[in-house]
Enzyme design. Sequence first.
Site, short mmCIF file in Angstrom:
data_model
loop_
_atom_site.label_atom_id
_atom_site.label_comp_id
_atom_site.label_asym_id
_atom_site.label_seq_id
_atom_site.Cartn_x
_atom_site.Cartn_y
_atom_site.Cartn_z
N HIS A 78 9.70 11.99 -9.40
CA HIS A 78 8.93 12.47 -8.33
C HIS A 78 8.30 11.29 -7.47
CE1 HIS A 78 5.91 15.22 -6.34
NE2 HIS A 78 7.00 15.79 -5.79
N LYS A 129 7.47 7.95 -5.15
CA LYS A 129 7.59 7.61 -3.76
C LYS A 129 7.08 6.29 -3.66
CE LYS A 129 7.24 12.49 -3.24
NZ LYS A 129 6.46 13.33 -4.04
N ASP A 175 10.36 -6.56 1.40
CA ASP A 175 10.12 -8.22 1.08
C ASP A 175 9.30 -8.63 0.05
OD1 ASP A 175 12.15 -9.11 2.91
OD2 ASP A 175 10.69 -9.72 4.44
N HIS A 223 -0.12 18.40 1.69
CA HIS A 223 0.85 17.85 0.73
C HIS A 223 0.14 16.52 0.11
CE1 HIS A 223 4.65 15.76 -0.64
NE2 HIS A 223 5.22 17.27 -0.91
N LYS A 242 -1.88 14.23 -2.30
CA LYS A 242 -2.36 14.19 -3.49
C LYS A 242 -3.28 13.03 -3.81
CE LYS A 242 2.45 15.06 -3.41
NZ LYS A 242 2.72 16.48 -3.69
N ASP A 273 -17.29 9.72 -7.26
CA ASP A 273 -18.64 9.07 -7.08
C ASP A 273 -18.70 8.21 -5.71
OD1 ASP A 273 -19.64 10.47 -9.34
OD2 ASP A 273 -19.33 8.61 -10.63
#
Length: 524
Positions: free
Chosen positions: A179, A181, A186, A420, A422, A427
């Site tokens: 999952h 991403k 470079d 979507h 996450k 604090d």
Amino acid sequence: MTRKLRWIGLAVFVLVAASLLSLYSYGRFAQRARGAPSQAIAATSVQTPLDRAIAPMERAHPGQAGLSLIADNLDAFTVRVLTAREAGRSLDLQYYIWKPDLTGNLVVHEVLRAADRGVRVRLLLDDLNSHAKDSVLAAMDRHPNIEVRMFNPSRARQSYFLRGVEMVLRVFSLNRRMHNKAWIADGRVAVVGGRNIGDEYFGAASESNFLDADLAVIGEPVREAARIFDAYWNSPAAIPLSELVDADELSLQRLRRVGALEYRSRDARPYLDQLRRSPSVQALLDGSREPRWTPNARVHSDPPQKAEGAPRRGDWLIDAITPALAGAEREVFISSPYFVPGDEGVAGLLRMRDRGVRIGILTNSLAATDVAAVHGGYAPYRVPLLRGGIELYELKARGPGDGRGGSGLLGSRSGEASLHTKAFMVDGDTGFVGSINFDPRSINLNTEMGIVFTDRELTRDLMRLYAWKIGQENSYRLWLENDELRWEDAAAKPPRTWTEEPDADWKRRTMAAVARWLPVESQL
């Protein structure tokens, strides 16, 4: 009865034997099919446009990480395209989903142009959602400077029936997905977060678009991301696509024509206009100010062995982010599109609340989620969380209308939104952006990655995004009345209180209810 039991026993024996044979056969195939190992090309000199843009910034902030929050969907598209355009050495791309739609094809076009300049491209995709895209991916793989590998693939590519059989026989291994991403250009800049490649992630979908977040990163975390990519690329689970499918000589030419047509389409204009307004990567990363520089930023990932069923040894992503959450002294705010905390997670949150920590959680409403079954797993935990004093918000399906806070084109092509993002904030000075959902699948089955950082200003940026999303225009506030759930829609005129899942049709309600009844929480 005895004969029936014998037949059942025989069927189970045959299934187990076939499964073991399938696993053995696949293991032999994977061993033979493994590609040659390769490593990220280190950015040891100043040769490419990205080198010239970023190296001076790194020299001015030795040992630190430069972080830029990419909340807007158009900016998320732009940073990927601009880094592809200015890359002169390598593109290492790792995704769960890459769709052959408008924006997906535009990005493919830029990747091909980079490869034409001599840039080495390594594209690693999870296999679960890739079968329908085999022709596009195989065409890319025909380019001499591009190699495509599939993570944990099935061997049956053409027949849905044979693929279904393979999924049954290899159910435990195929149930574990990559999952992650990451977009690394470079060895100088990386984009890590929640977005895949496709229209709904860049605000171009006609039905519903995602509210999401990435971090564009320069400095040491880029090298961490590159090491993570290499670990996955060289793992036994990464199989070259050329060992799975074939492509004819004309496929690459056809793919180029598709990309050229997309660039001339009317739907592509907002994206091309945005590219013209951001003429360089440095300008995009700078925005109105410098990136946030901090010595405290790390890219963390599950090891690829997690997808092979290896036991947890303290090196999973959840082991890296739990201390940041558990150490909260004042407040924790969590954004997770799929939120299934389980009894253990609820107990942990309530212990924090007992210590006086304020906790807020934003997830999708049933009407907004793209996976109603997961909502069914989440629903039973709402009452105990609210009883314990935890704040709950659910995003409305109706899209935000003013385009702020990560909407991109949201509202121009679509009137609906789905969360979507996450992320979490602790604090007021510690934050996280990544791919992991707070659910059993992300924690125990799939591999995930993300960035943990300490920086008050960047955390404040995330908090502003969170506050906008939980605002009354965009989310329902949940509360209890006589221990019964209520949804407050303060933006309605007049304000409205719902006594059941707002705006959800019977199909979604049914799917969520079935998931709630079945013993499938560990898979959600």
